[in-house]
Design an enzyme around this catalytic site. Structure first.
Site, PDB file in Angstrom:
ATOM      1  N   SER A  25     -46.006  35.792  43.086  1.00 11.61           N
ATOM      2  CA  SER A  25     -45.269  35.578  44.341  1.00 11.61           C
ATOM      3  C   SER A  25     -46.187  35.141  45.475  1.00 11.61           C
ATOM      4  O   SER A  25     -45.725  34.526  46.441  1.00 11.61           O
ATOM      5  CB  SER A  25     -44.572  36.852  44.814  1.00 11.61           C
ATOM      6  OG  SER A  25     -44.103  37.613  43.779  1.00 11.61           O
ATOM      7  N   SER A  54     -48.781  41.316  46.536  1.00 12.87           N
ATOM      8  CA  SER A  54     -49.465  40.022  46.650  1.00 12.87           C
ATOM      9  C   SER A  54     -49.229  39.374  48.022  1.00 12.87           C
ATOM     10  O   SER A  54     -50.120  38.715  48.561  1.00 12.87           O
ATOM     11  CB  SER A  54     -49.063  39.081  45.514  1.00 12.87           C
ATOM     12  OG  SER A  54     -47.804  38.518  45.722  1.00 12.87           O
ATOM     13  N   ASP A  78     -42.434  49.736  50.634  1.00 10.70           N
ATOM     14  CA  ASP A  78     -41.724  49.563  49.359  1.00 10.70           C
ATOM     15  C   ASP A  78     -41.273  50.917  48.825  1.00 10.70           C
ATOM     16  O   ASP A  78     -41.861  51.955  49.142  1.00 10.70           O
ATOM     17  CB  ASP A  78     -42.614  48.880  48.313  1.00 10.70           C
ATOM     18  CG  ASP A  78     -41.787  48.212  47.205  1.00 10.70           C
ATOM     19  OD1 ASP A  78     -41.673  46.965  47.223  1.00 10.70           O
ATOM     20  OD2 ASP A  78     -41.233  48.922  46.338  1.00 10.70           O
ATOM     21  N   ASP A 119     -39.503  40.217  50.595  1.00 10.96           N
ATOM     22  CA  ASP A 119     -39.367  39.564  49.277  1.00 10.96           C
ATOM     23  C   ASP A 119     -38.537  40.478  48.384  1.00 10.96           C
ATOM     24  O   ASP A 119     -38.711  40.521  47.172  1.00 10.96           O
ATOM     25  CB  ASP A 119     -40.787  39.351  48.711  1.00 10.96           C
ATOM     26  CG  ASP A 119     -40.809  38.481  47.477  1.00 10.96           C
ATOM     27  OD1 ASP A 119     -39.867  37.699  47.281  1.00 10.96           O
ATOM     28  OD2 ASP A 119     -41.778  38.590  46.706  1.00 10.96           O
ATOM     29  N   LYS A 159     -36.441  36.500  51.103  1.00 11.87           N
ATOM     30  CA  LYS A 159     -35.925  35.915  49.858  1.00 11.87           C
ATOM     31  C   LYS A 159     -34.401  36.005  49.844  1.00 11.87           C
ATOM     32  O   LYS A 159     -33.831  37.030  50.220  1.00 11.87           O
ATOM     33  CB  LYS A 159     -36.490  36.703  48.682  1.00 11.87           C
ATOM     34  CG  LYS A 159     -35.862  36.292  47.359  1.00 11.87           C
ATOM     35  CD  LYS A 159     -36.741  36.511  46.204  1.00 11.87           C
ATOM     36  CE  LYS A 159     -36.896  37.975  45.820  1.00 11.87           C
ATOM     37  NZ  LYS A 159     -38.007  38.132  44.890  1.00 11.87           N
TER      38      LYS A 159
HETATM   39  C1  LIG Z   1     -40.234  40.890  43.876  1.00 13.79           C
HETATM   40  S1  LIG Z   1     -40.846  42.464  44.324  1.00 13.79           S
HETATM   41  C2  LIG Z   1     -41.834  42.091  45.716  1.00 13.79           C
HETATM   42  C3  LIG Z   1     -43.110  41.371  45.378  1.00 13.79           C
HETATM   43  C4  LIG Z   1     -44.087  41.356  46.536  1.00 13.79           C
HETATM   44  N1  LIG Z   1     -43.658  40.481  47.604  1.00 13.79           N
HETATM   45  C5  LIG Z   1     -45.457  40.890  46.097  1.00 13.79           C
HETATM   46  O1  LIG Z   1     -45.843  39.812  46.496  1.00 13.79           O
HETATM   47  O2  LIG Z   1     -46.126  41.630  45.371  1.00 13.79           O
HETATM   48  C6  LIG Z   1     -39.430  43.238  45.002  1.00 13.79           C
HETATM   49  C7  LIG Z   1     -39.679  44.627  45.546  1.00 13.79           C
HETATM   50  O3  LIG Z   1     -38.531  45.035  46.291  1.00 13.79           O
HETATM   51  C8  LIG Z   1     -38.590  46.449  46.326  1.00 13.79           C
HETATM   52  N2  LIG Z   1     -37.352  47.013  46.862  1.00 13.79           N
HETATM   53  C9  LIG Z   1     -36.081  46.858  46.396  1.00 13.79           C
HETATM   54  N3  LIG Z   1     -35.208  47.562  47.147  1.00 13.79           N
HETATM   55  C10 LIG Z   1     -35.938  48.173  48.130  1.00 13.79           C
HETATM   56  C11 LIG Z   1     -35.604  49.038  49.212  1.00 13.79           C
HETATM   57  N4  LIG Z   1     -34.345  49.413  49.433  1.00 13.79           N
HETATM   58  N5  LIG Z   1     -36.595  49.481  50.018  1.00 13.79           N
HETATM   59  C12 LIG Z   1     -37.885  49.110  49.784  1.00 13.79           C
HETATM   60  N6  LIG Z   1     -38.260  48.293  48.774  1.00 13.79           N
HETATM   61  C13 LIG Z   1     -37.308  47.828  47.953  1.00 13.79           C
HETATM   62  C14 LIG Z   1     -38.839  46.796  44.866  1.00 13.79           C
HETATM   63  O4  LIG Z   1     -39.327  48.103  44.732  1.00 13.79           O
HETATM   64  C15 LIG Z   1     -39.865  45.709  44.474  1.00 13.79           C
HETATM   65  O5  LIG Z   1     -41.177  46.209  44.522  1.00 13.79           O
END
Ligand SMILES: C[S@@+](CC[C@H](N)C(=O)[O-])C[C@H]1O[C@@H](n2cnc3c(N)ncnc32)[C@H](O)[C@@H]1O
Length: 299
Positions: A25, A54, A78, A119, A159
């Site tokens: 990402s 990331s 997160d 994201d 996103k």
């Molecule tokens: C695609 S990953 C993010 C990747 C990150 N941008 C990176 O570059 O490493 C999506 C993240 O959204 C988090 N997520 C989903 N729902 C959430 C919430 N209600 N509160 C906090 N984080 C959340 C998930 O735990 C997951 O780690």
């Protein structure tokens, strides 16, 4: 798909490991920045839904290594725990809960952010309509939190999945930001509906004081922002249309790696280890049970 075939089939996945990013990402944010110069002049940054980190790595490199900004501050949030990153305060919290906003505000000691990104992706259930609904709710939560912490003039990037009613979101965002663009970085698979909304120049209605409360609906939250109502929009000078089609921009070098293509690895062919294993992945318990022989298959 095994590690080895993923290394060949998805060169961004392999490049992330070669360059030290925790996830592929990273390239999405880097390519969005190449197109929109998102990082110009930013100091206080919030990275929502940040694990494994990331985007926070990209932001940390930008603020501390490129800009050498002594006032730089990054707060990453997160649900999952995150392994520390230089100069990044990590909060294990739910972005949909009002308490999380207070925790971020405390970290900033009352100052507002210049840049908020999200994201976020919820765990998919496989039920398409439900998944689309939960994703839309997560974006709205990120937006609500952003309106409480972003400086006027600031930038919001999130996103999205370009589903049926995405034009309504563009429309709502257009009441809050001067420019709303739907961007597709080259590192985001063309075959996926994923894209990013890039919202520039935050300009909320001056009298509106957004307030997150546990039992307030999204509609009540935005009530005084007059999103979607034309009567108080003189100062924004927007057309009265409820639905807006955001400009769509593909970004990233067209000659760069195609995220949908399969490549033959030249030279070095060994499979690289991930930079950062998930600290506490949802499948951890299943793996432990399997090791103990406690996971039985239903006959
Ligand atoms: C695609 S990953 C993010 C990747 C990150 N941008 C990176 O570059 O490493 C999506 C993240 O959204 C988090 N997520 C989903 N729902 C959430 C919430 N209600 N509160 C906090 N984080 C959340 C998930 O735990 C997951 O780690």
């Amino acid at each position: 798909m095994g590690k080895s075939s993923k290394d060949k089939r998805d060169l961004y996945y392999r490049r992330a490991k070669e360059e030290g990013w925790r996830a592929r990402s990273a390239f999405k944010l880097l390519q969005l920045n190449e197109q929109f110069e998102l990082f110009k002049g930013i100091s206080k940054v919030v990275d929502l839904c940040a694990a494994p980190g990331s985007w926070s790595q990209v932001l940390s490199r930008e603020l501390y290594e490129v800009q050498k900004n002594p006032n730089g501050q990054i707060v990453a949030v997160d649900l999952q725990p995150m392994t520390p990153i230089n100069g990044v305060t990590t909060l294990q919290a739910d972005i949909t809960h009002p308490k999380t906003l207070q925790r971020i505000l405390d970290e900033f000691h009352g100052e507002l952010a210049d840049f908020v990104c999200s994201d976020g992706a919820p765990d998919v259930t496989g039920l398409h309509d439900l998944d689309e609904y939960i994703q839309a709710q997560l974006i709205l939560s990120a937006l609500q939190l952003t309106t409480c912490i972003l400086k006027p003039g600031g930038t919001f990037v999130a996103k999205i999945f370009r589903g049926r009613d995405i034009d309504l979101l563009y429309s709502q965002l257009s009441y809050l930001f001067e420019k709303v663009i739907c961007a597709k970085p080259r590192s985001s698979r063309g075959s996926s509906l994923e894209a990013f909304i890039v919202c520039l120049n935050y300009r909320p209605r001056p009298e509106w004081v957004p307030k997150l409360e546990l039992d307030k609906s999204t509609e009540e939250f935005f009530e005084d922002a007059n999103i979607g109502k034309s009567k108080n929009l003189e100062f924004l000078d927007l057309p009265n249309d409820e639905r807006v089609i955001a400009k769509f921009i593909a970004c990233g070098d067209l000659n760069d790696t195609d995220s949908d293509a399969t490549y033959t690895l030249e030279g070095r062919r060994e499979v690289l280890d991930p930079i950062q294993m998930p600290t506490s992945p949802p499948y951890k318990q299943a793996l432990e049970m399997k090791r103990r022989g406690a996971l039985v298959r239903n006959k």
